[in-house]
Design an enzyme around this catalytic site. Sequence first.
Site, PDB file in Angstrom:
ATOM      1  CE1 TYR A  87      -8.585 -29.560   5.435  1.00  0.00           C
ATOM      2  CE2 TYR A  87      -7.379 -31.898   5.729  1.00  0.00           C
ATOM      3  CZ  TYR A  87      -7.062 -30.493   4.939  1.00  0.00           C
ATOM      4  OH  TYR A  87      -6.267 -30.110   4.546  1.00  0.00           O
ATOM      5  CG  HIS A 125      -8.600 -33.092   0.851  1.00  0.00           C
ATOM      6  ND1 HIS A 125      -7.869 -33.145   1.547  1.00  0.00           N
ATOM      7  CD2 HIS A 125      -8.800 -31.667   1.481  1.00  0.00           C
ATOM      8  CE1 HIS A 125      -7.181 -32.377   2.048  1.00  0.00           C
ATOM      9  NE2 HIS A 125      -7.234 -31.223   1.694  1.00  0.00           N
ATOM     10  NE  ARG A 150      -2.132 -33.759   4.623  1.00  0.00           N
ATOM     11  CZ  ARG A 150      -2.991 -33.183   4.338  1.00  0.00           C
ATOM     12  NH1 ARG A 150      -3.717 -34.127   3.792  1.00  0.00           N
ATOM     13  NH2 ARG A 150      -3.005 -31.545   4.355  1.00  0.00           N
TER      14      ARG A 150
END
Length: 833
Positions: free
Chosen positions: A277, A268, A331
């Site tokens: 990720y 991101h 997150r």
Amino acid sequence: MDLTRRRLLSFVPATALLTAVTPASAARATPGAMNADPSRLLANVIAIYAGTAESNARPEVAAKVTAIDNTARTWLAALDRAGTGELFAGLPLGTSDPNLSASYQHLYEIALAYRRPGPASDLQGNEQVRTRIAEKLVWLHDNYYGDQSKGYYGNWFTWEIGISTFVSKTLTLIDAPADLITRYVASMDAYLRNGKDSDVDLDSRFHTGANLVDITSNRVLQGALLNDDARIRKALQDQFTVFATVDPYNLQHGVTDGYYADGSFIQHSSVAYTGSYGKALLSRVVQTVKVLAGTEYAQSDDLVGVVQGWVEHGFAPLIFEGWMMEIVKGRAVSRTGTGYDDVAVIVEAIVDLADYAAGADAARLKAFAKFTARPTINVNSFVSPVSIGRFADLKNDAAIVPADLNPAALSTAFNAMDRTVHRRPTYAFALARNSSRISKYEYMSGENLLPWFQGDGAHYLYLAGQDQTQSFGIDYFTTVSPYALGGVTAPVETRKSIPELYGTAYYDDPPTFTPSSEAQNTYVYFPVGTNAYSGGATLDAYGAVGWVQSDDFAYASRDALPDDFVVYKNASATKSWFLLDDEIVVLAAGVGDATRAVTTTLDTRIAGATDPVTIIGALRDGSPWTGTGSITPRWLRYTNGAASVGYHFLQPTALSVDLQTVTRSRRVVRTSNPDTAVTKQVFALTAAQPADSQRSLAYALVPNATESALKSYQHGRIALLANTPRLQAVQHLGLRLTAANTFTPGSHHLPGLTIDGPASVIIRRQASSVQVAVSDPTTQRDSITVNLRARYLKAAAPVAGVQVTRTITGTRLTFSTRHTYGRSLAITLLPAW
């Protein structure tokens, strides 16, 4: 990490890397037996996800096989109960992209039971089950997927990655007819809207890192289904760009996502993301290696070497006793899965990767997998039944001795992602920062609702021999105030989550602010800081870290944002962490805010509701103290059973010592969490100050501290040399180590030492040598000069980028920091005589 190889890969065209690897065992057994037949790829895919007859017959895999069958029966029953507008009961379709994706997932789970080899079942090879799956795929396509004008609502990921992943594997598992394959592939291509001409676009901000690997893995499988060699090769060519080390001074396609030379992983654009990720990318690229095994596409070991480098230098430092650290999960810290669950994914990837490595590399990976896997690891969470069998073999092999890839003492500066990890055998300290390069936090899709200070110097102190679920993970973020994470300085105010502010999971103001828009990412989901200074130096196993607290980019841009867009101003502080053997010394200066009161939380820990927590200490005059309240201590000691943390104060500090029982629902941090109430004792050390005041703090965190050890600090073990917004420095007398962070232009003077401009410096004096390490935390300086008032020193050996010059007053060291991106440069000096 083989940096030479990785840097080489940065310059090798993707077409030259159009090979992964063949397992070492396969290469030995069948030399030259490779082909480009896409059917071999499909067979490999089936073996990965459904297992083989051999793997599924093993007793260690029996529970996985049973789970596959039981899951399929559950969803077959839900098919029977479905109402109007549903494929599966309870998952209404037409407006919910998660429900549509889940419907495809459950068809895949049924297909696994249909196709899996091994022990017979009523589902295995059942043509009625296969026909039903195919019919439901047609029904979904005709009613909810195939019409492009009605699709693509909700999250882009669902349409470009999620659904395609389940569909591609399901079509493989059921040997789908050609017309169904072509129909779905055409639609999957059409939904690749962030691509180019229904294909990957390497210039798209959506087609990077883990997302790119997901998309291209799906396209490899689709190419195999279509018997389309060109599609397979193009997808692999795109995927292999992920293996190149990101050079921040020479970005390819403008992409900052991926692995950096220091082991950092970013997704991101600006989020430190190894533990979420990053682990997904690791799992997927290892699956690619397995899918290509035994084919013409697999002839080189370069990719395995690169991935092994990720494991050794990107993942290993972030795993402590089988737990993935919170600082790299974005997150995902708000999810109920544990750090142990995260590491299970990594262990599976390592076990498989070891089968494709050779010799000492394979041995190191296997030893690390055995060392890292906790006895409680849930192997049934592994993607592949074959991997469960491999892990069982590894675990039962007495010749494989568990061994960490980390040395016992290690200080790792992940400066490319503003993270630091400091390890000793009995503890690990993890620190999260931010800058104009790296996000302060990540919020998205109702996840991580209260994230504001997670990148503002928040730290996590992991103690050896503990169940980390009792100290960190979801329950830490549920019960600890988001304004009082350990290490955080926050203004006293109440902030609101994005759903509370706007009534939706995002700020909705089209056309600029829409889900996944660049504006949403920049100002809502993961805003970066506005400070350049964040980073530090390492010298052997010691570290120095400096950071300037700042507002986020959203607040800095408030005049350009819509009137109803809510922004929050931060407090100010300049902070340093000096990472030693028995302690972490923390300094803070310039702490305050002009208009609001400010609270700094020196540390926060949680304990079970009935755990035997005790707090003792000594006041400045040496008199004993125990309990909670407001004090000015010389030292404090927190204990919870066998776990203890000590705090020694290098200057008088008025503190509040709190121990409160807190009960909150896990849903407070993530809207989709179960409404599970959690009760914890929350211990906090806080320093409060009124508005329009400035203060400084200086203390040491002492993991596993004994009372006698804390008392010994009063004999001058650590000397505080400076603690201002310009210069922060300490000296450890026993280690003969001086560490300093300088924050402003100009000369900064310490005893026997002058530093030119912003820098991070560590100096250690040995009996017959002096070691000096320097880094540029701003990433913007061309050179840093350090003057030592010690004459006649020479380099023990030449070091690239370091120049030694004798001067009238001593020795001048010039460190070339241009394009080092915060990397430390170190040199050892000897007497010239």
